[in-house]
Design a protein around this motif. Structure first.
Motif, mmCIF file in Angstrom:
data_model
loop_
_atom_site.group_PDB
_atom_site.id
_atom_site.type_symbol
_atom_site.label_atom_id
_atom_site.label_comp_id
_atom_site.label_asym_id
_atom_site.label_seq_id
_atom_site.Cartn_x
_atom_site.Cartn_y
_atom_site.Cartn_z
ATOM 1 N N LYS A 1 28.099 9.166 30.266
ATOM 2 C CA LYS A 1 28.359 9.423 31.689
ATOM 3 C C LYS A 1 29.382 10.549 31.782
ATOM 4 O O LYS A 1 30.496 10.423 31.242
ATOM 5 C CB LYS A 1 28.881 8.153 32.338
ATOM 6 C CG LYS A 1 29.395 8.407 33.717
ATOM 7 C CD LYS A 1 29.003 7.347 34.682
ATOM 8 C CE LYS A 1 29.488 7.757 36.052
ATOM 9 N NZ LYS A 1 28.667 7.361 37.109
ATOM 10 N N VAL A 2 29.028 11.609 32.481
ATOM 11 C CA VAL A 2 29.965 12.730 32.606
ATOM 12 C C VAL A 2 31.038 12.359 33.630
ATOM 13 O O VAL A 2 30.742 11.990 34.772
ATOM 14 C CB VAL A 2 29.241 14.034 33.023
ATOM 15 C CG1 VAL A 2 30.246 15.158 33.198
ATOM 16 C CG2 VAL A 2 28.200 14.405 31.979
ATOM 17 N N LEU A 3 32.296 12.467 33.171
ATOM 18 C CA LEU A 3 33.420 12.093 34.037
ATOM 19 C C LEU A 3 34.088 13.327 34.625
ATOM 20 O O LEU A 3 34.655 13.284 35.711
ATOM 21 C CB LEU A 3 34.479 11.328 33.234
ATOM 22 C CG LEU A 3 34.029 10.035 32.539
ATOM 23 C CD1 LEU A 3 35.197 9.455 31.745
ATOM 24 C CD2 LEU A 3 33.528 9.027 33.563
ATOM 25 N N ASP A 4 34.031 14.429 33.860
ATOM 26 C CA ASP A 4 34.751 15.613 34.330
ATOM 27 C C ASP A 4 34.187 16.863 33.656
ATOM 28 O O ASP A 4 33.659 16.794 32.541
ATOM 29 C CB ASP A 4 36.248 15.475 33.999
ATOM 30 C CG ASP A 4 37.094 16.471 34.793
ATOM 31 O OD1 ASP A 4 36.661 16.864 35.901
ATOM 32 O OD2 ASP A 4 38.160 16.868 34.297
ATOM 33 N N VAL A 5 34.332 17.966 34.373
ATOM 34 C CA VAL A 5 33.929 19.266 33.825
ATOM 35 C C VAL A 5 35.077 20.223 34.079
ATOM 36 O O VAL A 5 35.621 20.279 35.187
ATOM 37 C CB VAL A 5 32.666 19.789 34.546
ATOM 38 C CG1 VAL A 5 32.374 21.232 34.143
ATOM 39 C CG2 VAL A 5 31.456 18.911 34.257
ATOM 40 N N THR A 6 35.480 20.949 33.042
ATOM 41 C CA THR A 6 36.483 21.999 33.260
ATOM 42 C C THR A 6 35.893 23.336 32.831
ATOM 43 O O THR A 6 35.011 23.390 31.971
ATOM 44 C CB THR A 6 37.803 21.735 32.498
ATOM 45 O OG1 THR A 6 37.493 21.547 31.132
ATOM 46 C CG2 THR A 6 38.526 20.515 33.035
ATOM 47 N N VAL A 7 36.398 24.385 33.457
ATOM 48 C CA VAL A 7 35.857 25.719 33.215
ATOM 49 C C VAL A 7 36.997 26.581 32.691
ATOM 50 O O VAL A 7 38.110 26.523 33.213
ATOM 51 C CB VAL A 7 35.360 26.345 34.540
ATOM 52 C CG1 VAL A 7 34.620 27.652 34.272
ATOM 53 C CG2 VAL A 7 34.472 25.373 35.295
ATOM 54 N N SER A 8 36.683 27.375 31.669
ATOM 55 C CA SER A 8 37.729 28.294 31.207
ATOM 56 C C SER A 8 37.172 29.714 31.195
ATOM 57 O O SER A 8 35.952 29.922 31.177
ATOM 58 C CB SER A 8 38.230 27.889 29.823
ATOM 59 O OG SER A 8 37.330 28.360 28.852
ATOM 60 N N ALA A 9 38.082 30.674 31.187
ATOM 61 C CA ALA A 9 37.655 32.072 31.232
ATOM 62 C C ALA A 9 37.123 32.512 29.872
ATOM 63 O O ALA A 9 36.269 33.389 29.777
ATOM 64 C CB ALA A 9 38.828 32.948 31.644
ATOM 65 N N GLY A 10 37.580 31.860 28.801
ATOM 66 C CA GLY A 10 37.174 32.279 27.456
ATOM 67 C C GLY A 10 35.932 31.553 26.972
ATOM 68 O O GLY A 10 35.076 31.141 27.755
ATOM 69 N N HIS A 11 35.861 31.360 25.649
ATOM 70 C CA HIS A 11 34.708 30.710 25.054
ATOM 71 C C HIS A 11 35.178 29.449 24.341
ATOM 72 O O HIS A 11 36.189 29.503 23.654
ATOM 73 C CB HIS A 11 34.049 31.685 24.057
ATOM 74 C CG HIS A 11 32.843 31.093 23.405
ATOM 75 N ND1 HIS A 11 31.600 31.107 23.993
ATOM 76 C CD2 HIS A 11 32.709 30.443 22.214
ATOM 77 C CE1 HIS A 11 30.744 30.496 23.185
ATOM 78 N NE2 HIS A 11 31.386 30.091 22.106
ATOM 79 N N PRO A 12 34.563 28.321 24.410
ATOM 80 C CA PRO A 12 33.404 28.039 25.266
ATOM 81 C C PRO A 12 33.820 27.901 26.728
ATOM 82 O O PRO A 12 34.956 27.521 27.017
ATOM 83 C CB PRO A 12 32.884 26.718 24.720
ATOM 84 C CG PRO A 12 34.073 26.064 24.076
ATOM 85 C CD PRO A 12 34.972 27.154 23.610
ATOM 86 N N ARG A 13 32.868 28.184 27.598
ATOM 87 C CA ARG A 13 33.225 28.245 29.020
ATOM 88 C C ARG A 13 33.387 26.858 29.650
ATOM 89 O O ARG A 13 34.319 26.619 30.402
ATOM 90 C CB ARG A 13 32.135 29.028 29.749
ATOM 91 C CG ARG A 13 32.429 29.202 31.222
ATOM 92 C CD ARG A 13 31.771 30.432 31.777
ATOM 93 N NE ARG A 13 31.842 30.497 33.231
ATOM 94 C CZ ARG A 13 32.930 30.742 33.911
ATOM 95 N NH1 ARG A 13 34.079 30.933 33.300
ATOM 96 N NH2 ARG A 13 32.907 30.781 35.232
ATOM 97 N N PHE A 14 32.456 25.934 29.312
ATOM 98 C CA PHE A 14 32.499 24.620 29.966
ATOM 99 C C PHE A 14 32.913 23.534 28.978
ATOM 100 O O PHE A 14 32.405 23.498 27.850
ATOM 101 C CB PHE A 14 31.120 24.261 30.545
ATOM 102 C CG PHE A 14 30.715 25.158 31.685
ATOM 103 C CD1 PHE A 14 31.187 24.940 32.964
ATOM 104 C CD2 PHE A 14 29.866 26.242 31.460
ATOM 105 C CE1 PHE A 14 30.829 25.776 34.017
ATOM 106 C CE2 PHE A 14 29.508 27.081 32.501
ATOM 107 C CZ PHE A 14 29.987 26.859 33.777
#
Ligand SMILES: Cc1cc2nc3c(=O)[nH]c(=O)nc-3n(C[C@H](O)[C@H](O)[C@H](O)COP(=O)(O)OP(=O)(O)OC[C@H]3O[C@@H](n4cnc5c(N)ncnc54)[C@H](O)[C@@H]3O)c2cc1C
Length: 438
Positions: A146-159
């Motif tokens: 179950k996906v609880l959270d998603v974070t995004v970053s400017a670098g790699h990996p993105r998600f």
């Protein structure tokens, strides 16, 4: 317990192994994208199995004629941003759906009103062939995640995608691109608890108030118990501010909470939406749509003329459902006059009968809940997505597909069609983006 499993990296992670996610996964993989699915259930397409009364009304070919099929198909959809669905439907419509499933080994049959079903007439065939197609293509599926959270970053990996596994562990997987195909709020037992909304809202997206669509209506009427179980071929109109805003006909069923049947499910979206914005909603029912009011009056005048010696109750036997007769008498205020003969009926009483049989109005108080609904009207605001590609304008690399966004279709196979079309469009858009980036 937190366990960092950064080794689980895929170019594309798809959240949700329902209709849209499955279509997106097969399409993306066929375009050479390293794809994986994260699904909270222990199986794929749990909702699909419940569709079309267990047969899965997979699409509808009634719009697949004429010069502009996509325009005809798009009229079956609703969104706050009118005109949004057509950009997707032009890329992948009914014909492409038939061809796609045929290529997976799933031929369709067409039954009533253009509705198409798997040839087996078994909804389980649909996730069944998807599972085989994913195995053929080596697409991993992370079940019971179950996906609880998603974070995004400017670098790699993105998600970075934080999931809870069946052992209550939290794991973090990563990807370069992310598809959110987590559905809406209907039938929560199939895995759609609205958590998809929360995930993208946290990333800055806006939620347009979700309400149940394709659902039964609750009515405020004192004799519902007496009416419950009565079925008739009729016509129903939704009225808001004295204006008829939608009409549908077919088999209508009174229930102990209100009213159901295909025409009611079809027009329920209009009722739900208007109730949601605080409007007063009325449902007008025509029990005898095959006759005009004048024809009905002529018919009953002659009938009562011939059978003037019968009681009013007896005069309705053979004309309306027997269960309806006591309610008609109550409405006319003559339920205590059981021996009243037709020849003694007043004009005032007759007018009440004519009105009820042709224009019986009920106050709609609510819809049934998401548990009973087939689709969610409302969802993530489509003005925040790029038309035709379904990529987020706010989070590049994030795409949405299926019911999670503010697009819903009429009853008749159109909601699954939206899942197929949008899953395909998002996957193809990502494929084109990768090609142009190299
Ligand atoms: C009883 C019923 C009958 C229906 N009949 C028809 C029909 O005959 N024809 C038709 O066109 N439409 C029908 N529909 C509507 C249709 O099923 C949906 O519109 C369609 O399934 C939506 O596809 P989706 O992929 O967007 O979402 P879903 O199919 O709902 O899939 C979403 C998936 O995401 C998963 N998920 C959600 N949140 C998370 C999370 N946080 N982490 C991991 N996974 C998550 C869920 O478990 C689910 O598997 C019916 C619906 C119902 C309830």
């Amino acid at each position: 317990m937190y366990k960092d499993q950064t080794s689980k990296h895929h170019e594309l992670f798809i959240i949700g192994g329902g209709a849209a996610g499955l279509m997106a996964a097969v399409t993306a993989r066929d375009q050479g994208i390293d794809t994986a699915i994260i699904e909270s259930n222990d199986r794929l397409g749990k909702k699909i199995i419940t569709t079309g009364n267990g047969r899965c009304n997979i699409t509808n070919q009634s719009t697949a004629t004429g010069t502009d099929e996509a325009a005809a198909l798009s009229r079956k959809y609703h969104s706050n941003q009118e005109g949004f669905p057509i950009h997707v439907l032009r890329q992948f419509g009914v014909r492409q759906t038939i061809e796609f499933f045929s290529s997976l080994g799933l031929p369709f049959v067409s039954l009533e009103n253009g509705r198409m079903y798997p040839m087996s007439l078994q909804a389980a065939s649909v996730p069944g062939v998807f599972k085989l197609a994913l195995e053929d293509r080596n697409v991993p599926v992370y079940y019971k995640h179950k996906v609880l959270d998603v974070t995004v970053s400017a670098g790699h990996p993105r998600f970075a995608i934080t999931c809870q596994t069946e052992t209550e562990e939290q794991v973090v997987y990563t990807s370069d691109y992310l598809f959110l195909c987590a559905g809406g709020l209907t039938a929560p037992k199939t895995g759609t608890d609205g958590s998809g909304y929360t995930l993208v809202q946290r990333l800055g997206h806006t939620l347009i108030n979700p309400v149940p669509g394709i659902v039964q209506l609750k009515l405020d009427y004192p004799y519902l118990k007496e009416l419950s179980g009565i079925k008739f071929e009729g016509e129903a109109h939704v009225i808001v501010n004295n204006e008829v805003i939608r009409t549908e006909s077919g088999e209508i069923l009174f229930t102990d909470y209100g009213i159901s049947g295909p025409p009611i499910l079809q027009l329920s979206r209009k009722a739900a939406y208007n109730l949601g914005i605080g409007e007063s909603v009325t449902l007008s029912v025509d029990l005898m749509p095959e006759r005009t009011e004048e024809e009905l009056i002529d018919f009953l005048e002659i009938h009562w003329g011939i059978f003037g010696h019968r009681t009013v109750a007896d005069s309705f036997v053979g004309i309306v459902s027997k269960k309806l007769i006591p309610v008609l008498l109550k409405e006319a205020g003559i339920d205590q006059q059981l021996h009243l003969l037709c020849q003694d009926l007043s004009w005032k009483t007759k007018k009440i009968f004519y009105r009820i049989l042709k224009r019986w109005e009920f106050k709609v108080t609510d819809t049934n809940s998401f548990t009973n609904a087939q689709t969610t009207a409302g969802g993530i605001d489509t003005t925040e997505l790029i038309e035709g590609t379904l990529e987020s304008k706010l989070v590049p690399g994030l795409y949405l597909a299926g019911e999670v966004m503010d697009v819903d279709g009429d009853c008749g196979g159109y909601n699954l069609q939206w899942a197929w079309s949008s899953g395909y469009a998002a996957a193809m858009a990502l494929a084109k983006r990768r090609v142009s980036a190299t």
